[in-house]
Every structure is written in structure tokens, then in C-alpha cells.
Design a protein around this motif. Structure first.
Motif, short mmCIF file in Angstrom:
data_model
loop_
_atom_site.label_atom_id
_atom_site.label_comp_id
_atom_site.label_asym_id
_atom_site.label_seq_id
_atom_site.Cartn_x
_atom_site.Cartn_y
_atom_site.Cartn_z
N ALA A 269 45.98 47.10 39.45
CA ALA A 269 46.91 48.07 38.87
C ALA A 269 48.11 47.36 38.27
CB ALA A 269 47.35 49.06 39.95
N ALA A 270 48.60 46.33 38.95
CA ALA A 270 49.79 45.62 38.47
C ALA A 270 49.51 44.86 37.17
CB ALA A 270 50.27 44.65 39.54
N THR A 271 48.27 44.46 36.96
CA THR A 271 47.93 43.64 35.78
C THR A 271 47.13 44.41 34.73
OG1 THR A 271 45.92 42.84 36.92
CG2 THR A 271 47.92 41.50 37.12
N GLU A 272 46.93 45.71 34.97
CA GLU A 272 46.05 46.48 34.08
C GLU A 272 46.51 46.46 32.63
OE1 GLU A 272 43.87 50.85 33.89
OE2 GLU A 272 45.49 50.48 35.32
N ALA A 273 47.80 46.60 32.43
CA ALA A 273 48.31 46.70 31.06
C ALA A 273 48.13 45.39 30.30
CB ALA A 273 49.78 47.10 31.09
N ASN A 274 48.21 44.29 31.00
CA ASN A 274 48.17 42.99 30.33
C ASN A 274 46.86 42.23 30.53
OD1 ASN A 274 50.89 43.27 29.43
ND2 ASN A 274 51.58 42.71 31.50
N ARG A 275 45.95 42.79 31.31
CA ARG A 275 44.69 42.09 31.58
C ARG A 275 43.78 42.21 30.36
NH1 ARG A 275 43.48 44.44 36.02
NH2 ARG A 275 41.91 45.91 35.27
N SER A 276 43.39 41.08 29.82
CA SER A 276 42.55 41.06 28.62
C SER A 276 41.17 41.63 28.94
CB SER A 276 42.40 39.63 28.10
OG SER A 276 41.39 39.55 27.12
N PRO A 277 40.60 42.39 28.01
CA PRO A 277 39.22 42.88 28.21
C PRO A 277 38.20 41.73 28.22
CG PRO A 277 40.01 43.38 25.98
CD PRO A 277 41.19 42.89 26.75
N LEU A 278 38.63 40.54 27.81
CA LEU A 278 37.72 39.39 27.85
C LEU A 278 37.43 38.94 29.27
CD1 LEU A 278 39.19 37.19 24.96
CD2 LEU A 278 37.13 38.61 24.88
N VAL A 279 38.31 39.26 30.21
CA VAL A 279 38.15 38.80 31.58
C VAL A 279 37.05 39.62 32.26
CG1 VAL A 279 39.26 38.45 33.81
CG2 VAL A 279 40.57 38.11 31.69
N ASP A 280 35.98 38.95 32.62
CA ASP A 280 34.86 39.63 33.27
C ASP A 280 35.16 39.83 34.75
OD1 ASP A 280 33.09 37.06 34.63
OD2 ASP A 280 34.54 36.62 33.04
N GLY A 281 34.49 40.81 35.34
CA GLY A 281 34.77 41.18 36.72
C GLY A 281 34.47 40.08 37.72
N ALA A 282 33.39 39.34 37.52
CA ALA A 282 33.04 38.29 38.47
C ALA A 282 34.11 37.22 38.52
CB ALA A 282 31.70 37.66 38.09
N THR A 283 34.64 36.85 37.37
CA THR A 283 35.69 35.84 37.34
C THR A 283 37.00 36.40 37.87
OG1 THR A 283 34.62 34.79 35.44
CG2 THR A 283 36.91 34.20 35.86
N GLU A 284 37.28 37.68 37.60
CA GLU A 284 38.49 38.29 38.12
C GLU A 284 38.50 38.24 39.65
OE1 GLU A 284 40.93 42.52 38.29
OE2 GLU A 284 39.12 42.37 37.05
N ILE A 285 37.37 38.56 40.28
CA ILE A 285 37.30 38.52 41.74
C ILE A 285 37.52 37.09 42.25
CG2 ILE A 285 35.71 38.77 43.68
CD1 ILE A 285 34.63 41.26 42.37
N LEU A 286 36.98 36.11 41.53
CA LEU A 286 37.21 34.72 41.89
C LEU A 286 38.70 34.38 41.80
CD1 LEU A 286 36.19 31.85 42.56
CD2 LEU A 286 35.96 31.48 40.09
N VAL A 287 39.37 34.86 40.76
CA VAL A 287 40.81 34.60 40.59
C VAL A 287 41.58 35.13 41.79
CG1 VAL A 287 42.85 35.20 39.25
CG2 VAL A 287 40.76 34.48 38.08
N TRP A 288 41.34 36.38 42.16
CA TRP A 288 42.11 36.98 43.25
C TRP A 288 41.84 36.28 44.58
CZ3 TRP A 288 45.49 38.59 40.41
CH2 TRP A 288 45.34 39.55 39.42
N GLN A 289 40.58 35.97 44.87
CA GLN A 289 40.28 35.28 46.13
C GLN A 289 40.92 33.89 46.16
OE1 GLN A 289 36.30 35.52 47.89
NE2 GLN A 289 35.75 37.06 46.38
#
Length: 842
Positions: free
Chosen positions: A577-597
Motif C-alpha cells: 500500500a505504501a509503494t502502490e503509487a510509485n511501484r512500476s508495473p514492470l516489477v513482477d510479483g515473484a521479484t517483489e516478494i523477494l525484495v520484501w523478504q
């Protein structure tokens, strides 16, 4: 020869030696290691490597000790300091390959082969296939050779090489020798006459004709199975061993050797049977092959069991839901992703290796009328499918040795998995390939593996048509090369691809581990330890190495993430939610989960470190960007998201709250895992710096400088009576006290006389075992807490008990004394979530 005192380590401490941390630097810190309690210094490779190497695995000269680290005199000074401090020396050995360095002349052996070919004294050193070309492929050109020649990028010069003036071929930073007698030819004719062929770099994966380390063109395999090559490449290390300066060896990547067990027999004979462990990655269902003349592995099998104790599989459904909501799961789960990765690896980066296997199979079939109808296409398909379906690094089937039924079964079971993917006409071809891989007669006439000759070095003198080698030699070579190819297929597909695509819970995306195996029960852990104590009593154990994807403490933080899955789910929701406005649509979900972990498990981490790690992770995944074709726009989008996670106020607040909620679980996991690893059967290794909390990621991040002086000062405070006031101090307390107890009672912890006995508790949240000597009773009891959040939900220890052996014990961590028999766990684990109880009479 090593003295009796140093013959078998009680524990080791791994140093990563390089120009910035030399032998003399290591010597300076040896009093600290002795105080810590270790018995042996475990050195990264010490032979001369490519200048600037930060790891030492790119050896260029087996006859000399690394000048960057201080040379042989520096090594001798370090050994002398080690002996003064009562420490032994273990050295990492690289038997499988040498570097193809820049400049090339640094590797004297390879330079001489490229210059002199048939007349080189090193003609049989390198594993080169010259059946299609007399030239050794050197894929270094940035464009096709015609374009480079047209632009004048390739030229002939005269330079001083090793104090001798020579004609050389120069291409930017690359320098190659000129074959004597060809120096006056026009450039294009000169290049045609060399023992090597300069080629466009992309040609390598298709036509490379020297065996390499996995897919690394700059590491060329040597034929250590040839006794003369073994003798030459091991002469310096063995001389130091027999002089008493080296006490044992760690063997790098033995699965790449033509005959791993044969190599270990050679080394056993050369040393008289010193302590040797092998870097062998065992799958969870796999055992070290029988007949291995070594003490065991480097400990990834222990890592899997220790870490698994602190994973709560009951929380997986929440992580599954999170993964399915955010990532694209249309390609299936880990098993399917791994198979897809294997398919890609076989068809692309390892095409040359598979093509060579196919050519060998074709030559074998052409030699016998009964096999003529197996086409090249069918052979290629069958070989590829069998490689893809292998479920481990290799089967241990070697020419000249009888086929072990269990190892044959490994190949046959892989074939059974491959059959549904092949047409009816291809089934018989698959049977043929299985027979060749197992060393069986492909015609069905009953010839066995004992009829095959050993594979010997081919000289680089002339082109050797397949037929001229003899069918038995061809079959032996196929058998060896198939086994050698299995490892790279598994490593590049699993560790270096699928592990970066399947990010459901990355704590188990680890070397020697399995992303689908989450959670190890205490009973399974005890069973493993009891078997290790019986079968491999002096094997190595580890939690962190230079090859692990994450340090032990990063994985402990991730284990807390699983244990607090509901809180993690809420944290991720807030981060998104905090990054929704600025999160690029290029970022795929699998990599996003890796980033957060990754951010959650490594805070505080610098942007520079997170950038380096994520760039490597994205390129290894090979989904949206690769090392050879990077997509900078995609990569920056991911890095921007990570930077937001590090600096955005809402993200920082969410992660701070999660840290606070999981701090105690992380503490319990850090201390528990370390205590168990240091006291279970085997010889524990402490990777440099990991005696306190170390939040390192995959190399090169885990080779950053270590502040040993800080650790030594903290240990001095603890020894002076200071109470541990941080997790760093607590981990150092656990590490030092466990290592000292091991050193004082060495035979009770490793070796044939040591015993291992599970100690009963009335709660599954405590795991405990006793170590002792046969016929002498227990010496120490290790106790660790597991899954503490669930324990807290159940009201804590309450009336739960541990049933200690008879006698009286003193805790090495707190000094508290306690009687044997039934005792409350709350009394045993009152100050710390772990205890190391030492028998007062011991």
C-alpha cells in the motif's frame, strides 16, 4: 605429517584469504580464534590464483602459494603462529579446474598448450575434445571474427612474456601465444594455423571444446584422474602436508571429476589417510556414496536439518496464499519451475556439453550394426530428457568399477520419469542411453562396467576420429561425461535459476536444501544425528559458507517470518500500500516478494548492498533480465522499489513493527541453531564473522571484510564476567562456550567413541541431546527452544520437563548448576533460550 594433536579437527573457523586479508592478517587474529575455542584454521584456496581474485578458486599455478596473500613465506609465518596458539590448518583444494585468466600467460600450463600443442609438456592436462577441430576454442571476441579483423582489433605484437620475448596475438586485454614457425604469416593465415581458435563469445555455449566449471568459460577443467596431472597439481600442497604445515583438506566440487571416488583414493594414498571432507551437495533423500575415502561432506546436509527444526510448516498456507495472490503461479510450483529451468539450461548454456554427449552416442551406435537405427535426433532427445529428470548432482557410476545397484537405480528412476515425455520410437533409445550412462553393454550382450577402461587424457596433437578411439573407450567417456554433465544441469537450474524464481519462503532456497521441504521434526533431526554419528562421525557441519545464498542469521530472521506468518502478511499488505503509487508495473510479483523478504531479513542494509544482491538475483532468475542481455529499465524499477522499502516512512514503520514483533523468535532461532550445529555429531565450521549476528547475502556480499577486533574485544568482555547485553554478545557467548567445551572434551563430540543420545522432554518446543563417550556416560547436554511464539500462545513452559541423565550439571553459558533427572524446562532455560549442561564430574 601432521601431529596427532591436529590430525582430526574438533572445530574449524573459515578464513577467506585475499589481497585485503593476507596470511599475516590472519596470523594477527589467531590468538582470538584460540580463545574462541576452535582447533583448526580453515583456509580458502592458498595456491596462486588470478591476480585480484577474492575467493582463490581460479588457480593459475599449482606450484606456488598466492603472492597476493603473502606467498609461501607468509603462509609459513601463519602456520607458525597457528602452532604457537595450538591451532591446526585445513586447506581448500581445487582439483577440478584452472583459470583461463586475462592475461592468459599467467596460466603457464594453458599458455604452453596453446603455444606448443603437440610438443607441450602439458598436452594431456586439459579436458579438451578435438574430435571436430584441431583448435581449442577461445570465445573472447565481442563480435564475429570477420568484423574484428576488418576493424583491425586483432594484431600480432612482440612482448616480454615471463622474461622472454615472444610473438603474441593481441585482442584488447587478451593476449595469446603464437605457434612457433607461424609468426611471419599474414594475420588471417596465422590465426588459422594456431592451436586455438579465436571466436565470438556467443559461440562458446554451442561449440566450446574444453570442459569448464559449470558454464564458466574462464575456468577450464583439468584431467586430475591422470596420475601425472594429479601429482603435478597436488605436489606443493602435499609437500606442505608432509612437512606438517597442513593437517587436512576440503575438496571443492568433486562431482565434476571423472572419478570422484578414484580421486579420493589417490588423495588417501598420497596422504596416508588424512582428514578430508568434500563439498558434496546431497539432496534430502540422498546419502554420500559408499566407498568414498573421506570423512564426510562440508555440512549442507546438517544445515538442512538444523534450520528445519526452527520452521513451522503449519504456517505455510498463509505464505502459499500470499505467493498465489502476488506472484504469477501459472507455471506451477517449484517442481515445475525447476524442470522448466533444466530445459532452458540444457538447450542453451550447456548445449555444447549435451552436444558432445550426443556425438559420443552417435559414434557408439555407428560402431555396431545393431545400433544403427538410433538417430542423432532421438539420442539427443533421450540424453536431454534423462539429464533433466536426474534428481541429484550425479550417480556414482565410474568406468572400471562394478555397478552399484543403488546408483544404477538413480539413473533408471530418472528414465522412468522421462518416459512419458518421449515418443514410442524413442523409448528404446532411452534404454540405450541409460545403459551407456550406467556402463552396461548397449547391445544387451551382458558386458558390464568392469569391461570399460579408465578415461585417460587425450593429447592435443591431432584430431582423433571417434571410431579410432575404440568402442570401449567411447563408452567409458560417455559414462564419465554424462555424470559430469548432471552436476552443472542441476546447479545452474536449481541453485542459480529456480531458487531465484520461486520465492514463496526463501529461507529454504539454500544450497543443499529444498524449497518444498519446510520443517524438520525433532525425531527426524535425532535420526539424522544418530546416523551421522555412526556412519560419518568426523564429517563437517555448517550453517554458513562462502557459497550459501544467505547467512545463517538472515535465514533465522526468515524463519521468524514463517512463524509469524499472519503478521508478515499484514506487513506486506502495508508495504504494498505504501509503494502502490510509485511501484512500476514492470516489477513482477515473484521479484517483489523477494525484495520484501530480503529487506526484512537484512535490515539495516545499505542501498549499495541491496542493489548488488538484487541485480544478481534478477539476472540469475533469467526471467526479465540476464547477465548477457541486461534490461536496465526493469532492473531499475525493482531497485527503486527496494530503495522505497529502505527509506519510505510507512515502509520503515511497518518493518520496524514487524521486527519488534519477531525479535524474540529471531533470538531463539539464532542461538538455538548455533548451539545445535556446534554440539551435534561431526566437526563444526564457523564461517568468518558468524560467531556474532551476521546478515550477509550471497557472494560477493558474504566476502566483505570482517571486524575480528570487535569480536575479540566483545569476547574479552564476556570472559571478564560481563553479562551479554545484545544478541551479538549472546551468540558469541554460545559459540565460544560450546567450542571450548568441545575442545576440552573432543572425543565426546566427534569420532568413533562419541555417543549421541536424544534427551526426552515433555514439550515438542524443546530439542535436547546428550553427548558422551562409550562406556563413560554423558559429558554434556545441549538444549534448545524451538517455535517460541507458539510456545508462548500455549502459556510457556509451565510444568513441562526435561529428563536429564543422572548426575549433576553446570551450564557452560550461565554457570548455573542443576541436578539430573526430571527438571522443569523453565529452570533449565530460565536466562537464555538455550543451555549447554556439562557434567560436573567430566
Amino acid at each position: 605429517m601432521p601431529t596427532t594433536d591436529f590430525a582430526v579437527p574438533t572445530s574449524t573457523y573459515r578464513f577467506q584469504l585475499q589481497a585485503d586479508f593476507t596470511f599475516d592478517d590472519a596470523a594477527e587474529h589467531l590468538p582470538y580464534l584460540a580463545s574462541l575455542g576452535v582447533t583448526h584454521v580453515f583456509c580458502s584456496p592458498i595456491l596462486q590464483a588470478t591476480p585480484g581474485s577474492t575467493h582463490g578458486y581460479d588457480v593459475v599455478d599449482h606450484s606456488s602459494i598466492s603472492e597476493e596473500c603473502g606467498g609461501e613465506e607468509g603462509f609459513r609465518r601463519m602456520v607458525a603462529a597457528a602452532r604457537e596458539n595450538g591451532l591446526g590448518i585445513i586447506v581448500d583444494v581445487v582439483p577440478n579446474h584452472m583459470a583461463v585468466p586475462t592475461p592468459l600467460w599467467l596460466n603457464r600450463a594453458l599458455w604452453d598448450v596453446l603455444r606448443s600443442g603437440a610438443h607441450s609438456e602439458y598436452a594431456g592436462w586439459f579436458d579438451i575434445d578435438l574430435t571436430r577441430s584441431r583448435a581449442i576454442l577461445m570465445p573472447v571476441l565481442g563480435r564475429r571474427i570477420g568484423e574484428e579483423l576488418a576493424d583491425g582489433a586483432i594484431r600480432v605484437e612482440t612482448r616480454s612474456i615471463r622474461n622472454r620475448r615472444e610473438h603474441v596475438v593481441v585482442y584488447h586485454d587478451h593476449v595469446f601465444p603464437v605457434r612457433p614457425g607461424t609468426e611471419d604469416l599474414p594475420l588471417d593465415e596465422l590465426l588459422e594455423k594456431q592451436w586455438y581458435r579465436l571466436a565470438y563469445w556467443k559461440v562458446g555455449n554451442e561449440e566450446l571444446n574444453y570442459r569448464r566449471f559449470f558454464d564458466v568459460d574462464t575456468l577450464a577443467a583439468i584431467r586430475v584422474e591422470d596420475q601425472s596431472v594429479f601429482d603435478a597439481s597436488h605436489a606443493k600442497l602435499l609437500a606442505l602436508f608432509h612437512e606438517g604445515l597442513i593437517d587436512g583438506f576440503r575438496i571443492d566440487h568433486p562431482d565434476g571429476l571423472a572419478t570422484p571416488r578414484g580421486y579420493l583414493r589417490q588423495l588417501h594414498q598420497a596422504t596416508g589417510g588424512c582428514w578430508v571432507v568434500v563439498e558434496k551437495i546431497l539432496e534430502p533423500h540422498e546419502q554420500l556414496p559408499s566407498g568414498s575415502r573421506c570423512a564426510g561432506t562440508t555440512g549442507y546436509d546438517a544445515l538442512l536439518r538444523v534450520e528445519g527444526l526452527f520452521h513451522d510448516p503449519n504456517q505455510l498456507p498463509r505464505l502459499n496464499d500470499l505467493w498465489e495472490r502476488i506472484a504469477d503461479t501459472s507455471e506451477g510450483w517449484f517442481g515445475q519451475i525447476l524442470l522448466q529451468a533444466k530445459e532452458e539450461v540444457v538447450q542453451t548454456m550447456l548445449f555444447a556439453e549435451v552436444n558432445r554427449l550426443t556425438s559420443l552416442a552417435v559414434a557408439i551406435c555407428e560402431s555396431d550394426l545393431r545400433l544403427h537405427d538410433h538417430t542423432r535426433r532421438n539420442l539427443d532427445r533421450a540424453i536431454s530428457r534423462l539429464l533433466i529428470q536426474m534428481d541429484r548432482y550425479r550417480a556414482y557410476l565410474e568406468p572400471g568399477l562394478p555397478a552399484n545397484d543403488a546408483e544404477v537405480a538413480v539413473v533408471q528412476e530418472a528414465a522412468d520419469r522421462a518416459r512419458p515425455e518421449l515418443d514410442e520410437d524413442e523409448q528404446a533409445t532411452l534404454d540405450l542411453v541409460v545403459a551407456l550412462a550406467c556402463g552396461l553393454d548397449p547391445t544387451g550382450d551382458g558386458g558390464g562396467p568392469e569391461t570399460l577402461p579408465p578415461v585417460t587424457a587425450h593429447p592435443v596433437t591431432t584430431e582423433l576420429p571417434d571410431q579410432a578411439q575404440g568402442v570401449a573407450a567411447l563408452r567409458a567417456e560417455f559414462m564419465v561425461r554424462f555424470a559430469q554433465t548432471c552436476g552443472p544441469v542441476m546447479a545452474k537450474s536449481k541453485e542459480d535459476t529456480a531458487f531465484y524464481r520461486w520465492n514463496r519462503f526463501v529461507a529454504v532456497n539454500e544450497v543443499g536444501s529444498e524449497p518444498t521441504v519446510v520443517g524438520i521434526s525433532p525425531d527426524a533431526f535425532h535420526d539424522f544425528c544418530e546416523q551421522q554419528g555412526i556412519n560419518w562421525p568426523t564429517t563437517m557441519t555448517t550453517l554458513s559458507t562462502h557459497d550459501t545464498k544467505r547467512s545463517e542469521d538472515v535465514r533465522a530472521r526468515l524463519a521468524a517470518l514463517l512463524e509469524h506468518a499472519k503478521a508478515w502478511e499484514a506487513c506486506v499488505a502495508e508495504l504494498r500500500a505504501a509503494t502502490e503509487a510509485n511501484r512500476s508495473p514492470l516489477v513482477d510479483g515473484a521479484t517483489e516478494i523477494l525484495v520484501w523478504q530480503t529487506i526484512a531479513a537484512t535490515r539495516p542494509i545499505t542501498a549499495e548492498r541491496i542493489d548488488g544482491y538484487l541485480t544478481k538475483a534478477m539476472r540469475e532468475a533469467k526471467r526479465h533480465t540476464t547477465w548477457t542481455a541486461p534490461d536496465e529499465v526493469y532492473e531499475q524499477a525493482v531497485l527503486d522499489l527496494a530503495h522505497a522499502g529502505l527509506t519510505d516512512e510507512r515502509c520503515v514503520a511497518a518493518l520496524d513493527a514487524f521486527d519488534e514483533a519477531t525479535a524474540e523468535t529471531m533470538r531463539v532461532d539464532v542461538l538455538g541453531a548455533k548451539l545445535l550445529q556446534l554440539t551435534m555429531p561431526g566437526v563444526p565450521d564457523v564461517y568468518q564473522g558468524c560467531e556474532i549476528v551476521d546478515l550477509s547475502l550471497v557472494d560477493p556480499d558474504n566476502r566483505r571484510p570482517v571486524d575480528l577486533a570487535k569480536r575479540a574485544a566483545l569476547l574479552e568482555e564476556l570472559d571478564g564476567g560481563a553479562a551479554p547485553d545484545s544478541l551479538d554478545a549472546e551468540k558469541l557467548l554460545v559459540t565460544s562456550r560450546a567450542l571450548r567445551v568441545r575442545r576440552e572434551h573432543a572425543e565426546a563430540f566427534r569420532g568413533a567413541r562419541a555417543t549421541y543420545s536424544p534427551v526426552p522432554t515433555t514439550s515438542g518446543h524443546a530439542v535436547a541431546f546428550a553427548r558422551g563417550l562409550r562406556d563413560s556416560g554423558p559429558v554434556a547436554v545441549a538444549v534448545a527452544t524451538r517455535l517460541p511464539s507458539l510456545l508462548a500462545e500455549r502459556g510457556g513452559w509451565g510444568e513441562h520437563q526435561i529428563i536429564l541423565p543422572e548426575g549433576r550439571f553446570r551450564c557452560a553459558l550461565t554457570g548455573t548448576e542443576i541436578d539430573g533427572g526430571a527438571q522443569l524446562l523453565s529452570d533449565v532455560l530460565g536466562d537464555l533460550p538455550v543451555a549447554l549442561l556439562v557434567a560436573v564430574h567430566a
